[in-house]
Write a protein that holds these residues in place. Structure first.
Motif, PDB file in Angstrom:
ATOM      1  N   GLY A 197       0.802  -1.219   0.000  1.00 19.12           N
ATOM      2  CA  GLY A 197       0.000   0.000   0.000  1.00 19.12           C
ATOM      3  C   GLY A 197       0.831   1.263   0.000  1.00 19.12           C
ATOM      4  N   CYS A 198       2.135   1.129   0.218  1.00 23.94           N
ATOM      5  CA  CYS A 198       3.035   2.285   0.244  1.00 23.94           C
ATOM      6  C   CYS A 198       4.227   2.048  -0.684  1.00 23.94           C
ATOM      7  CB  CYS A 198       3.525   2.548   1.666  1.00 23.94           C
ATOM      8  SG  CYS A 198       2.219   2.939   2.847  1.00 23.94           S
ATOM      9  N   GLU A 199       3.958   1.424  -1.834  1.00 28.43           N
ATOM     10  CA  GLU A 199       5.035   1.023  -2.732  1.00 28.43           C
ATOM     11  C   GLU A 199       5.806   2.196  -3.315  1.00 28.43           C
ATOM     12  OE1 GLU A 199       2.192  -2.373  -2.441  1.00 28.43           O
ATOM     13  OE2 GLU A 199       1.985  -0.204  -2.783  1.00 28.43           O
ATOM     14  N   ASP A 200       5.249   3.386  -3.304  1.00 24.85           N
ATOM     15  CA  ASP A 200       5.949   4.564  -3.832  1.00 24.85           C
ATOM     16  C   ASP A 200       7.011   5.079  -2.864  1.00 24.85           C
ATOM     17  OD1 ASP A 200       4.391   4.510  -6.099  1.00 24.85           O
ATOM     18  OD2 ASP A 200       2.991   6.044  -5.394  1.00 24.85           O
ATOM     19  N   TYR A 201       7.068   4.539  -1.677  1.00 23.77           N
ATOM     20  CA  TYR A 201       7.899   5.121  -0.619  1.00 23.77           C
ATOM     21  C   TYR A 201       8.901   4.106  -0.069  1.00 23.77           C
ATOM     22  CZ  TYR A 201       4.264   8.569  -0.997  1.00 23.77           C
ATOM     23  OH  TYR A 201       3.407   9.493  -1.507  1.00 23.77           O
ATOM     24  N   TYR A 202       9.988   4.640   0.462  1.00 24.58           N
ATOM     25  CA  TYR A 202      11.013   3.801   1.074  1.00 24.58           C
ATOM     26  C   TYR A 202      11.611   4.521   2.277  1.00 24.58           C
ATOM     27  CZ  TYR A 202      14.392   6.776  -1.481  1.00 24.58           C
ATOM     28  OH  TYR A 202      15.116   7.842  -1.963  1.00 24.58           O
ATOM     29  N   PHE A 203      12.231   3.753   3.158  1.00 22.67           N
ATOM     30  CA  PHE A 203      12.928   4.288   4.319  1.00 22.67           C
ATOM     31  C   PHE A 203      14.425   4.291   4.067  1.00 22.67           C
ATOM     32  CE2 PHE A 203       9.205   2.315   6.643  1.00 22.67           C
ATOM     33  CZ  PHE A 203       8.645   3.516   7.063  1.00 22.67           C
ATOM     34  N   MET A 204      15.091   5.367   4.485  1.00 24.58           N
ATOM     35  CA  MET A 204      16.544   5.372   4.605  1.00 24.58           C
ATOM     36  C   MET A 204      16.853   5.175   6.083  1.00 24.58           C
ATOM     37  SD  MET A 204      17.880   5.557   1.633  1.00 24.58           S
ATOM     38  CE  MET A 204      19.595   5.710   2.164  1.00 24.58           C
ATOM     39  N   TRP A 205      17.533   4.066   6.389  1.00 25.37           N
ATOM     40  CA  TRP A 205      17.775   3.670   7.778  1.00 25.37           C
ATOM     41  C   TRP A 205      19.267   3.748   8.063  1.00 25.37           C
ATOM     42  CZ3 TRP A 205      16.380  -1.921   9.815  1.00 25.37           C
ATOM     43  CH2 TRP A 205      16.563  -1.962  11.202  1.00 25.37           C
ATOM     44  N   SER A 206      19.620   4.502   9.079  1.00 28.14           N
ATOM     45  CA  SER A 206      21.011   4.603   9.526  1.00 28.14           C
ATOM     46  C   SER A 206      21.032   4.571  11.047  1.00 28.14           C
ATOM     47  CB  SER A 206      21.679   5.869   8.985  1.00 28.14           C
ATOM     48  OG  SER A 206      20.924   7.024   9.303  1.00 28.14           O
ATOM     49  N   LYS A 207      22.223   4.331  11.610  1.00 24.22           N
ATOM     50  CA  LYS A 207      22.336   4.202  13.057  1.00 24.22           C
ATOM     51  C   LYS A 207      23.592   4.894  13.547  1.00 24.22           C
ATOM     52  CE  LYS A 207      21.106   0.440  15.151  1.00 24.22           C
ATOM     53  NZ  LYS A 207      20.994  -0.947  15.662  1.00 24.22           N
ATOM     54  N   ARG A 208      23.533   5.374  14.775  1.00 25.33           N
ATOM     55  CA  ARG A 208      24.747   5.815  15.439  1.00 25.33           C
ATOM     56  C   ARG A 208      25.411   4.590  16.052  1.00 25.33           C
ATOM     57  NH1 ARG A 208      25.768  10.543  20.040  1.00 25.33           N
ATOM     58  NH2 ARG A 208      27.997  10.076  20.261  1.00 25.33           N
ATOM     59  N   PRO A 209      26.691   4.391  15.772  1.00 25.30           N
ATOM     60  CA  PRO A 209      27.355   3.205  16.347  1.00 25.30           C
ATOM     61  C   PRO A 209      27.217   3.177  17.862  1.00 25.30           C
ATOM     62  CG  PRO A 209      28.731   4.216  14.666  1.00 25.30           C
ATOM     63  CD  PRO A 209      27.572   5.166  14.901  1.00 25.30           C
ATOM     64  N   ALA A 210      27.045   1.970  18.382  1.00 22.05           N
ATOM     65  CA  ALA A 210      26.925   1.790  19.828  1.00 22.05           C
ATOM     66  C   ALA A 210      28.244   2.153  20.506  1.00 22.05           C
ATOM     67  CB  ALA A 210      26.530   0.362  20.159  1.00 22.05           C
ATOM     68  N   ALA A 211      28.152   2.667  21.724  1.00 23.12           N
ATOM     69  CA  ALA A 211      29.347   2.991  22.491  1.00 23.12           C
ATOM     70  C   ALA A 211      30.123   1.715  22.806  1.00 23.12           C
ATOM     71  CB  ALA A 211      28.963   3.709  23.777  1.00 23.12           C
ATOM     72  N   ARG A 212      31.440   1.814  22.720  1.00 17.62           N
ATOM     73  CA  ARG A 212      32.276   0.662  23.059  1.00 17.62           C
ATOM     74  C   ARG A 212      32.417   0.566  24.573  1.00 17.62           C
ATOM     75  NH1 ARG A 212      37.789   1.069  19.962  1.00 17.62           N
ATOM     76  NH2 ARG A 212      37.990  -1.032  20.832  1.00 17.62           N
TER      77      ARG A 212
END
Length: 217
Positions: A197-212
């Motif tokens: 139902g939302c085929e025209d759209y996409y997500f850009m997914w990024s993350k902040r690296p976890a703390a060591r």
């Protein structure tokens, strides 16, 4: 002023037609995606929030405990105030009238940042939608607002937190955002389709690296 209301769970969200940039329709693709891939988090920030359709739906579903909403348009703040007051959310939801994060208190950090920003980076032939909505909602020339967002967002995310932004296949390709994400210091997870139902759209997914941890450093 004519106000409408959409209901998410037990929350009644106020809005006006000219402020609905798709949050009541394709913006709701966030709900199943976050449920499946991220689960509940402590706090969420919605960028380019308008009336806060995405953020309030996540809050209503128990996918966050606290919600911050940011938008440069003061009209968005007025309708959010109605929603907050009407649902008794003054301790859990805050609106920030801000260009990206410029006016957002610098100490605030989130586990997840979401947003349905302007999808067009060049002028297009005027459509009925464009005639009835402010260009703030649909146009981002040369991706200037996106670039500013990605320059600022990394330090607003808690370690291990995610940035999940909705884009439109008709007006962009995932490759257009890769350098912005890379320059921000975020780690790219990838682009993901928004679902049935939302085929025209996409997500850009990024993350902040976890703390060591001390043990691994």
């Amino acid at each position: 002023m004519t106000y409408s209301v959409v209901t998410y769970g037990s929350l009644e969200v106020s809005f006006t037609a000219e402020l609905d940039g798709g949050g009541t329709s394709f913006g709701q693709a966030y709900l199943p995606f976050v449920q499946q891939h991220l689960g509940a988090v402590d706090n969420v920030f919605e960028w380019c929030a308008g009336p806060g359709f995405i953020g309030f739906s996540l809050l209503a579903a128990g996918l966050c405990r606290f919600l911050d909403l940011g938008d440069v348009n003061p009209a968005a703040g007025a309708v959010v105030a109605r929603t907050v007051e009407g649902n008794g959310l003054g301790e859990r939801v805050h609106f920030h009238e801000s260009d990206c994060f410029d006016e957002v208190p610098p100490h605030l950090r989130w586990d997840l940042v979401v947003g349905n920003p302007p999808h067009m980076n060049v002028p297009a032939a005027a459509s009925e939608y464009q005639r009835s909505h402010s260009a703030l909602i649909w146009q981002d020339p040369a991706w200037r607002v996106h670039r500013r967002f990605y320059r600022q967002v990394r330090d607003r995310i808690r370690p291990g937190g995610s940035v999940l932004i909705q884009e439109n296949h008709h007006f962009s390709a995932p490759q257009e955002f890769l350098q912005m994400i890379g320059d921000s210091g975020l780690a790219l997870v990838g682009d993901r389709e928004c679902g049935r139902g939302c085929e025209d759209y996409y997500f850009m997914w990024s993350k902040r690296p976890a703390a060591r941890s001390a043990e691994s450093s």
